[in-house]
Scaffold this active site. Sequence first.
Site, PDB file in Angstrom:
ATOM      1  N   LYS A 156       0.916  -1.221  -0.048  1.00  0.00           N
ATOM      2  CA  LYS A 156       0.050   0.085  -0.035  1.00  0.00           C
ATOM      3  C   LYS A 156       0.850   1.386  -0.050  1.00  0.00           C
ATOM      4  O   LYS A 156       0.337   2.233   0.113  1.00  0.00           O
ATOM      5  CB  LYS A 156      -1.020  -0.045   1.342  1.00  0.00           C
ATOM      6  CG  LYS A 156      -1.594  -1.204   1.477  1.00  0.00           C
ATOM      7  CD  LYS A 156      -2.622  -1.214   2.736  1.00  0.00           C
ATOM      8  CE  LYS A 156      -3.293  -2.418   3.032  1.00  0.00           C
ATOM      9  NZ  LYS A 156      -3.854  -2.331   4.322  1.00  0.00           N
ATOM     10  N   ARG A 166      15.836  -8.684   5.402  1.00  0.00           N
ATOM     11  CA  ARG A 166      16.539  -8.766   4.007  1.00  0.00           C
ATOM     12  C   ARG A 166      15.924  -7.842   2.861  1.00  0.00           C
ATOM     13  O   ARG A 166      14.736  -7.889   2.890  1.00  0.00           O
ATOM     14  CB  ARG A 166      16.266 -10.053   3.554  1.00  0.00           C
ATOM     15  CG  ARG A 166      16.816 -10.288   1.852  1.00  0.00           C
ATOM     16  CD  ARG A 166      17.091 -11.637   1.621  1.00  0.00           C
ATOM     17  NE  ARG A 166      18.132 -12.373   2.089  1.00  0.00           N
ATOM     18  CZ  ARG A 166      18.399 -13.471   1.523  1.00  0.00           C
ATOM     19  NH1 ARG A 166      17.898 -14.030   0.854  1.00  0.00           N
ATOM     20  NH2 ARG A 166      19.715 -14.115   2.253  1.00  0.00           N
TER      21      ARG A 166
HETATM   22  C1  NCD Z   1      22.908 -15.866  -0.575  1.00  0.00           C
HETATM   23  C2  NCD Z   1      22.357 -14.581  -0.612  1.00  0.00           C
HETATM   24  O1  NCD Z   1      20.873 -14.495  -0.591  1.00  0.00           O
HETATM   25  O2  NCD Z   1      23.165 -13.493  -0.783  1.00  0.00           O
HETATM   26  N1  NCD Z   1      21.941 -16.769  -0.158  1.00  0.00           N
HETATM   27  C3  NCD Z   1      21.900 -17.080   1.067  1.00  0.00           C
HETATM   28  O3  NCD Z   1      21.423 -16.433   2.007  1.00  0.00           O
HETATM   29  N2  NCD Z   1      22.501 -18.361   1.352  1.00  0.00           N
HETATM   30  C4  NCD Z   1      23.686 -16.281  -1.756  1.00  0.00           C
HETATM   31  C5  NCD Z   1      22.912 -16.108  -3.118  1.00  0.00           C
HETATM   32  O4  NCD Z   1      21.684 -15.934  -3.324  1.00  0.00           O
HETATM   33  O5  NCD Z   1      23.487 -16.331  -4.330  1.00  0.00           O
END
Ligand code: NCD
Length: 362
Positions: free
Chosen positions: A84, A105
Amino acid sequence: MSNEYSHLIDLNDYPVEWWNKVITLGASICAHPQRYVQACAGKIMATLFYEPSTRTQMSFQSAMIRLGGSIIGFDNPMTSSVSKGENLKDTTKVVSSYSDILVIRHPYAGAAKAAALTADCSVINAGDGGHLHPTQTLTDLLTLHMEKGRLSGLKVGLCGDLLYGRTVHSLLKALSCYPDNEFVLISTRELRVPHYIIQMLTDSGCKFREETSLEDAIGDLDVLYMTRIQRERFASQAEYLAQKDVFRLTPDKMLRAKPALAVLHPLPRVDEIEMAVDKDERALYFKQAKYGMYVRMALILRLLECETPAKLLTGGKAENGRCCGNPKCITATERYLPASFRNAGGRLVCEYCDEEAIPYPN
Ligand code: NCD
């Protein structure tokens, strides 16, 4: 600025002794998990994943559950109020008021730091764009500690997407702090490590060299860290396709390697390691993923002790009309964020994304 909580934004915000304590605790949780089943009883962890994830998200969640705590969160921002138009600050402010620890993340560099500025709990960076991934590095360090018995005196080859691979950046920053490690950076010219990492390796006096052939480099490595080409970070599909299949670890190449080589990969794997290599006892990437859960249990415990209030920004100004010019920096989209720069060896760098400031565009 949120100063009351311990955050993990960049491992290098802490001294090496702190990382070592997390690794040692991770190893003892791995040996005696039953001792920790109530350690986080009554605590809540929120996972805010603005980018896809399997291992990082699920290992954090299972880590908290194995510590007796509970989890909330989203793995698709489009099913939350982000769809939103809610900004990062408001989402973080509210979710952190529901939880004791927040794992984030995000596709933009510096997003975890930005979240920590307003969070009312500890924040963990679970990957911020192509920038850093400190908890993957803790995973990698615990794996090396358990499987090689040391974090120093290692010749480490890193192969694949060294430009956009955030796990590579965090791992190089960490391993360069232990004595006598040497690095072989194996990539195409287009996907070499960013300039600031080269600068960091040079400043720390580490031995390193850049290579374009995995075949030539593999023979004298103690550790080979393979990585996926980060398709989602390329400007065009054509640029990605040009890089896609350049490096491939095969049983044939493994014949040239030392008997005690450790092959690591943060996963997910695409085509850069042939599945036939999985049978080789030097292939440690699935074990590595499991160590990730134990080290995250250790990290959660450490941060909840809250003994190291974080210093997030220095508030340094960009003189001479300069600004952060990185379009993938969180300050490019979350405009309310206070700009902050620091001097790094004579270069003025943005404290969110570590990229050098540029003259303000007219
Ligand atoms: C990695 C990332 O997300 O950076 N994956 C993870 O967290 N194990 C590597 C990747 O996505 O290639």
